[in-house]
Scaffold this motif. Structure first.
Motif, short mmCIF file in Angstrom:
data_model
loop_
_atom_site.label_atom_id
_atom_site.label_comp_id
_atom_site.label_asym_id
_atom_site.label_seq_id
_atom_site.Cartn_x
_atom_site.Cartn_y
_atom_site.Cartn_z
N PHE A 22 0.85 -1.18 0.00
CA PHE A 22 0.00 0.00 0.00
C PHE A 22 0.89 1.24 0.00
N PHE A 98 2.04 8.81 -3.67
CA PHE A 98 1.57 7.49 -4.09
C PHE A 98 2.41 6.98 -5.25
N PHE A 102 0.94 1.25 -7.76
CA PHE A 102 -0.30 1.03 -7.03
C PHE A 102 -1.51 1.23 -7.94
N LEU A 103 -1.34 2.08 -8.96
CA LEU A 103 -2.42 2.36 -9.90
C LEU A 103 -2.39 1.44 -11.11
N GLU A 159 -8.91 1.24 0.41
CA GLU A 159 -7.78 1.17 -0.51
C GLU A 159 -8.25 1.16 -1.96
N LYS A 163 -7.39 4.08 -4.75
CA LYS A 163 -6.82 3.74 -6.06
C LYS A 163 -7.64 4.37 -7.18
#
Length: 293
Positions: A22, A98, A102-103, A159, A163
């Motif tokens: 994360f 970020f 993660f994307l 989460e 996102k």
């Protein structure tokens, strides 16, 4: 477990933002007369920031931006950036850092290929400063507010929502993006990143201006002017600041020998280390050790 952090002044690019599964981190930053700058740095993650109070200056990829309360700032991955205090007495901000992976930046789908990876490769440039007059401001501010609320509440499934919201931020900025040429290692930004990398790697050793100038294919004189122009300090001042920060890290890790710490971070003159440390932090190394015990 996610945590909220205060952004360390002069944070370096090797800082860990969030956790492996994360990679999202919230930072609250306050610049004041005592701590007026976040020095030039970069990292793999992108940043989305709301200026919550005061005024100041951002430098992103060596371009200057004036910011004030209410402005939104987007910093792409791998881009040099710095923050400094303006004419006011303080500058406060809330930032979400970020990682693009993660994307889905490391995926092979159309979203990664057309949008995320070009951003990571600096082939797609999104606007960095979004003020109240910008067409995307209202939607982007709404997305930021939802990100802030979800991050703090941490409801089940937050989460997933975060996102989606970070992807929405990119979607909202995309109409105002520009296609760029692939990153050139000869640009001023890339030269400066190479120099800062070298200093980080060899900070505990003797580093000369000539060594750094050769990395850029500059004369010593040209290099010193180049560094001062983009960093707002001399390379000697930058190196000493970095060494002092690393000394504080060692003291915080439990090291209590001032001499050992001084030598390990590259200060070979103990009395000079004492003077520089007190000038920067307003206390002696021994005083800091006692406060930490």
């Amino acid at each position: 477990m996610k945590k909220q952090h205060t952004l360390a002044i002069e944070q370096k690019e090797d800082a860990k933002h969030g956790e492996a599964f994360f990679p999202v981190q919230k930072y609250m930053t306050l610049l004041s007369g005592e701590h007026p700058v976040v020095t030039t740095h970069w990292h793999e993650e992108a940043e989305l920031t709301l200026i919550t109070g005061g005024c100041g200056h951002y430098q992103i990829d060596l371009v200057d931006y004036e910011v004030q309360a209410g402005d939104l700032v987007f910093v792409p991955p791998l881009v040099l950036h710095a923050i400094s205090l303006g004419e006011g007495v303080s500058l406060s901000s809330e930032t979400y850092v970020f990682h693009m992976n993660f994307l889905g930046g490391n995926a092979t789908d159309i979203c990664s290929t057309r949008y995320l990876r070009p951003m990571m490769n600096q082939e797609l440039s999104l606007p960095c400063l979004i003020t109240a007059g910008h067409p995307a401001y209202d939607e982007l501010k709404n997305s930021f507010d939802r990100i802030a609320a979800l991050y703090d509440e941490a409801v089940p499934g937050y989460e997933l929502a975060l996102k989606a919201l970070f992807l929405q931020v990119i979607f909202q900025l995309l109409p105002y993006s520009k296609r760029m040429m692939s990153s050139d290692t000869g640009t001023p930004s890339e030269k400066l990143k190479q120099v800062l990398d070298y200093i980080e790697l060899y900070v505990s050793e003797t580093i000369t201006v000539s060594e750094l100038a050769k990395l850029c294919y500059f004369s010593d004189y040209h290099f010193m002017r180049f560094f001062k122009k983009h960093m707002n300090m001399t390379c000697v001042e930058y190196i000493n600041n970095l060494r002092l920060e690393k000394a504080v890290e060692l003291f915080e890790q439990g090291n209590t020998s001032v001499l050992d710490v001084s030598l390990s971070v590259g200060f070979h003159n103990l009395s000079y280390f004492h003077r520089a440390f007190k000038k920067k932090y307003g206390m002696t190394p021994r005083s800091l050790i006692e406060r930490l015990e």
